[in-house]
Design an enzyme around this catalytic site. Sequence first.
Site, PDB file in Angstrom:
ATOM      1  N   GLY A  40      12.471  -4.730   1.771  1.00 15.26           N
ATOM      2  CA  GLY A  40      13.607  -4.258   0.985  1.00 15.26           C
ATOM      3  C   GLY A  40      13.790  -2.799   1.354  1.00 15.26           C
ATOM      4  O   GLY A  40      12.963  -1.963   0.993  1.00 15.26           O
ATOM      5  N   HIS A  41      14.798  -2.500   2.140  1.00 21.10           N
ATOM      6  CA  HIS A  41      15.005  -1.142   2.654  1.00 21.10           C
ATOM      7  C   HIS A  41      16.240  -0.543   1.982  1.00 21.10           C
ATOM      8  O   HIS A  41      17.350  -1.049   2.133  1.00 21.10           O
ATOM      9  CB  HIS A  41      15.174  -1.175   4.175  1.00 21.10           C
ATOM     10  CG  HIS A  41      13.921  -1.599   4.890  1.00 21.10           C
ATOM     11  ND1 HIS A  41      13.807  -1.657   6.262  1.00 21.10           N
ATOM     12  CD2 HIS A  41      12.704  -1.975   4.402  1.00 21.10           C
ATOM     13  CE1 HIS A  41      12.581  -2.061   6.586  1.00 21.10           C
ATOM     14  NE2 HIS A  41      11.904  -2.260   5.478  1.00 21.10           N
ATOM     15  N   GLN A 221       7.492  -3.411   6.314  1.00 20.80           N
ATOM     16  CA  GLN A 221       6.153  -3.288   5.703  1.00 20.80           C
ATOM     17  C   GLN A 221       5.497  -1.978   6.159  1.00 20.80           C
ATOM     18  O   GLN A 221       6.205  -1.020   6.392  1.00 20.80           O
ATOM     19  CB  GLN A 221       5.274  -4.506   6.026  1.00 20.80           C
ATOM     20  CG  GLN A 221       5.715  -5.816   5.357  1.00 20.80           C
ATOM     21  CD  GLN A 221       6.928  -6.463   6.016  1.00 20.80           C
ATOM     22  OE1 GLN A 221       6.907  -6.769   7.188  1.00 20.80           O
ATOM     23  NE2 GLN A 221       7.980  -6.669   5.253  1.00 20.80           N
TER      24      GLN A 221
HETATM   25  P1  GDP Z   1      11.435   1.085   2.659  1.00 19.68           P
HETATM   26  O1  GDP Z   1      11.053  -0.325   2.351  1.00 19.68           O
HETATM   27  O2  GDP Z   1      10.391   1.786   3.465  1.00 19.68           O
HETATM   28  O3  GDP Z   1      12.802   1.215   3.282  1.00 19.68           O
HETATM   29  O4  GDP Z   1      11.492   1.846   1.247  1.00 19.68           O
HETATM   30  P2  GDP Z   1      12.126   1.268  -0.127  1.00 19.68           P
HETATM   31  O5  GDP Z   1      13.599   1.315  -0.028  1.00 19.68           O
HETATM   32  O6  GDP Z   1      11.506  -0.015  -0.506  1.00 19.68           O
HETATM   33  O7  GDP Z   1      11.550   2.320  -1.165  1.00 19.68           O
HETATM   34  C1  GDP Z   1      11.817   3.663  -1.074  1.00 19.68           C
HETATM   35  C2  GDP Z   1      12.492   4.117  -2.391  1.00 19.68           C
HETATM   36  O8  GDP Z   1      12.456   5.511  -2.479  1.00 19.68           O
HETATM   37  C3  GDP Z   1      13.964   3.743  -2.460  1.00 19.68           C
HETATM   38  O9  GDP Z   1      14.315   3.512  -3.799  1.00 19.68           O
HETATM   39  C4  GDP Z   1      14.662   4.986  -1.916  1.00 19.68           C
HETATM   40  O10 GDP Z   1      15.996   5.110  -2.395  1.00 19.68           O
HETATM   41  C5  GDP Z   1      13.787   6.059  -2.477  1.00 19.68           C
HETATM   42  N1  GDP Z   1      13.672   7.294  -1.668  1.00 19.68           N
HETATM   43  C6  GDP Z   1      13.660   7.409  -0.314  1.00 19.68           C
HETATM   44  N2  GDP Z   1      13.417   8.696   0.028  1.00 19.68           N
HETATM   45  C7  GDP Z   1      13.259   9.382  -1.110  1.00 19.68           C
HETATM   46  C8  GDP Z   1      12.944  10.741  -1.416  1.00 19.68           C
HETATM   47  O11 GDP Z   1      12.740  11.586  -0.544  1.00 19.68           O
HETATM   48  N3  GDP Z   1      12.849  11.083  -2.732  1.00 19.68           N
HETATM   49  C9  GDP Z   1      13.050  10.187  -3.738  1.00 19.68           C
HETATM   50  N4  GDP Z   1      12.928  10.601  -4.993  1.00 19.68           N
HETATM   51  N5  GDP Z   1      13.341   8.889  -3.498  1.00 19.68           N
HETATM   52  C10 GDP Z   1      13.426   8.499  -2.207  1.00 19.68           C
HETATM   53  P1  IMO Z   2       9.121  -2.998   3.156  1.00 18.29           P
HETATM   54  O1  IMO Z   2       9.646  -3.305   4.537  1.00 18.29           O
HETATM   55  C1  IMO Z   2       5.793  -3.359   0.335  1.00 18.29           C
HETATM   56  C2  IMO Z   2       3.404  -7.030   0.568  1.00 18.29           C
HETATM   57  C3  IMO Z   2       3.476  -8.005  -0.591  1.00 18.29           C
HETATM   58  C4  IMO Z   2       2.086  -8.620  -0.525  1.00 18.29           C
HETATM   59  C5  IMO Z   2       1.817  -8.692   0.976  1.00 18.29           C
HETATM   60  C6  IMO Z   2       2.117 -10.049   1.605  1.00 18.29           C
HETATM   61  O2  IMO Z   2      10.177  -2.949   2.110  1.00 18.29           O
HETATM   62  O3  IMO Z   2       8.230  -1.806   3.174  1.00 18.29           O
HETATM   63  P2  IMO Z   2       4.362 -11.354   2.210  1.00 18.29           P
HETATM   64  O4  IMO Z   2       5.512 -11.780   1.355  1.00 18.29           O
HETATM   65  O5  IMO Z   2       4.750 -10.466   3.340  1.00 18.29           O
HETATM   66  O6  IMO Z   2       3.526 -12.499   2.684  1.00 18.29           O
HETATM   67  O7  IMO Z   2       3.425 -10.492   1.216  1.00 18.29           O
HETATM   68  O8  IMO Z   2       2.651  -7.704   1.571  1.00 18.29           O
HETATM   69  N1  IMO Z   2       4.722  -6.676   1.168  1.00 18.29           N
HETATM   70  C7  IMO Z   2       5.323  -5.487   1.003  1.00 18.29           C
HETATM   71  N2  IMO Z   2       4.974  -4.430   0.260  1.00 18.29           N
HETATM   72  N3  IMO Z   2       6.890  -3.296   1.128  1.00 18.29           N
HETATM   73  C8  IMO Z   2       7.236  -4.360   1.895  1.00 18.29           C
HETATM   74  O9  IMO Z   2       8.246  -4.303   2.788  1.00 18.29           O
HETATM   75  C9  IMO Z   2       6.455  -5.531   1.825  1.00 18.29           C
HETATM   76  N4  IMO Z   2       6.522  -6.746   2.429  1.00 18.29           N
HETATM   77  C10 IMO Z   2       5.448  -7.418   2.023  1.00 18.29           C
HETATM   78  O10 IMO Z   2       3.710  -7.342  -1.813  1.00 18.29           O
HETATM   79  O11 IMO Z   2       1.150  -7.721  -1.078  1.00 18.29           O
HETATM   80 MG    MG Z   3      10.802  -1.619   0.715  1.00 13.80          MG
END
Ligand code: GDP
Ligand code: IMO
Ligand code: MG
Length: 419
Positions: A40-41, A221
């Site tokens: 989830g990005h 991940q």
């Molecule tokens: P990803 O899976 O690595 O793309 O990261 P996620 O989107 O799952 O989680 C990152 C979260 O942090 C998201 O809700 C972003 O909007 C938020 N985020 C990213 N950079 C920053 C930052 O520098 N500061 C804060 N407060 N939030 C951030």
């Molecule tokens: P992004 O790309 C954080 C974790 C799950 C679980 C383990 C295995 O957004 O950083 P799976 O469904 O892949 O078999 O789950 O990996 N996990 C993540 N944790 N960010 C993710 O993706 C993840 N994708 C899988 O929570 O512990």
């Molecule tokens: Mg994520």
Amino acid sequence: MKVDVLLGLQWGDEGKGKVVDVLTPSYDVVTRFQGGPNAGHTLEFNGEKYVLRSIPSGIFQGDKINVIGNGVVLDPALFKAEAESLAASGHDIVSRLYISKKAHLILPTHRLLDAAYEAAKGDSKVGTTGKGIGPTYTDKISRNGVRVGDILDNFEAKYKAAIARHEQILKSLNFQYDLKSMEKDWFEGIEYLKKFKFVDSEHFVNNELKAGKSILAEGAQGTMLDIDFGSYPFVTSSNTICAGACTGLGIAPNKIGDVYGIFKAYCTRVGGGPFPTELFDETGEKICKIGHEFGAVTGRKRRCGWIDLVALKYAIMINGVTKLIMMKSDVLDDFETIKACVAYKMDGEQIDYFPFDITKEVEPVYVEMPGWKTTMTNVKSEKDFPKAFEDYIAFLEKELEVPIKIVSVGPDRNQTIVR
Ligand code: GDP
Ligand code: IMO
Ligand code: MG
């Protein structure tokens, strides 16, 4: 030209989506090379917020081509929902997104198997995202998978054979399910997928490089969830590391350019498994609250703790990181002291390397620094960094031996400082 890779150095959710979006204007092509809708990005710009799962995060910047590589596993139903929601908000991606014929399809029964295996594990369950990731990669490795390219040739027979095999396993596990209701969405997803260009992504990517085009590969991940080097068995089922970009796109190792390693100024993890620096006190709660540490897709609460330099150094080594990116430093704006784990105490011994098994009792050894106690979210340039923040960066760069080139101080595209 070379492929630059951007990947997570911790347990995922470091902020990869945000930075890929920020860097995309410097590249011609953006690709995903592993994982699937377990990712989830999150991207924020112009007051809008998007969460991408299978679609690369370069999709919003101009007319850049985005590619879903062979190493990705794709759920057609979830992909359709994701692409349609982008279309509904004015982003028509059909002509700009190519999909590898060699990417494996997540079948409805893969999701059922994921749930069944987790249920069978009881208390020692991984805490997967429930998206069928493990069973799909298992089928790939055991040479039973169904691929995107199969949609074009005798698809029904291949689908039915896989489903029959899965149903046998589900029955043996006594798992109750309703496949019919899942199949409707899934087959609509298959029809929808046909709108997109299916490519031999290894040829496409290498031809682009030959033509002088620049490519950014977006990891999903994080390194500590890598199937080989993560906190096994509490990991995902793909190689999340830099080498995964080679196998997940079809590029040679000598075609890798810069490796961007991204980390949070602290650390989080979602799901089960060891997390040496996890905080169970009000400091952990404070980080969780200020950082809004809840899963982008599942909404699950993320476990929070201090930065772990033992694990980070390991991740930097495995990936050959050339540039570091520090995210969410603004979350620590209001802390009197900041801690960083520099070693582990295990079995009465102090170690500074990442050991075979961190599921054992591990006690983190911390160094403590004064916090910067300054709101960083509007800072635009490193010359405005408070002294204590500069000191934190200098400390990390000395420990990690790689320069921190980007600092993120908020979720928006604009809250990004390039050094
Ligand atoms: P990803 O899976 O690595 O793309 O990261 P996620 O989107 O799952 O989680 C990152 C979260 O942090 C998201 O809700 C972003 O909007 C938020 N985020 C990213 N950079 C920053 C930052 O520098 N500061 C804060 N407060 N939030 C951030
Ligand atoms: P992004 O790309 C954080 C974790 C799950 C679980 C383990 C295995 O957004 O950083 P799976 O469904 O892949 O078999 O789950 O990996 N996990 C993540 N944790 N960010 C993710 O993706 C993840 N994708 C899988 O929570 O512990
Ligand atoms: Mg994520």
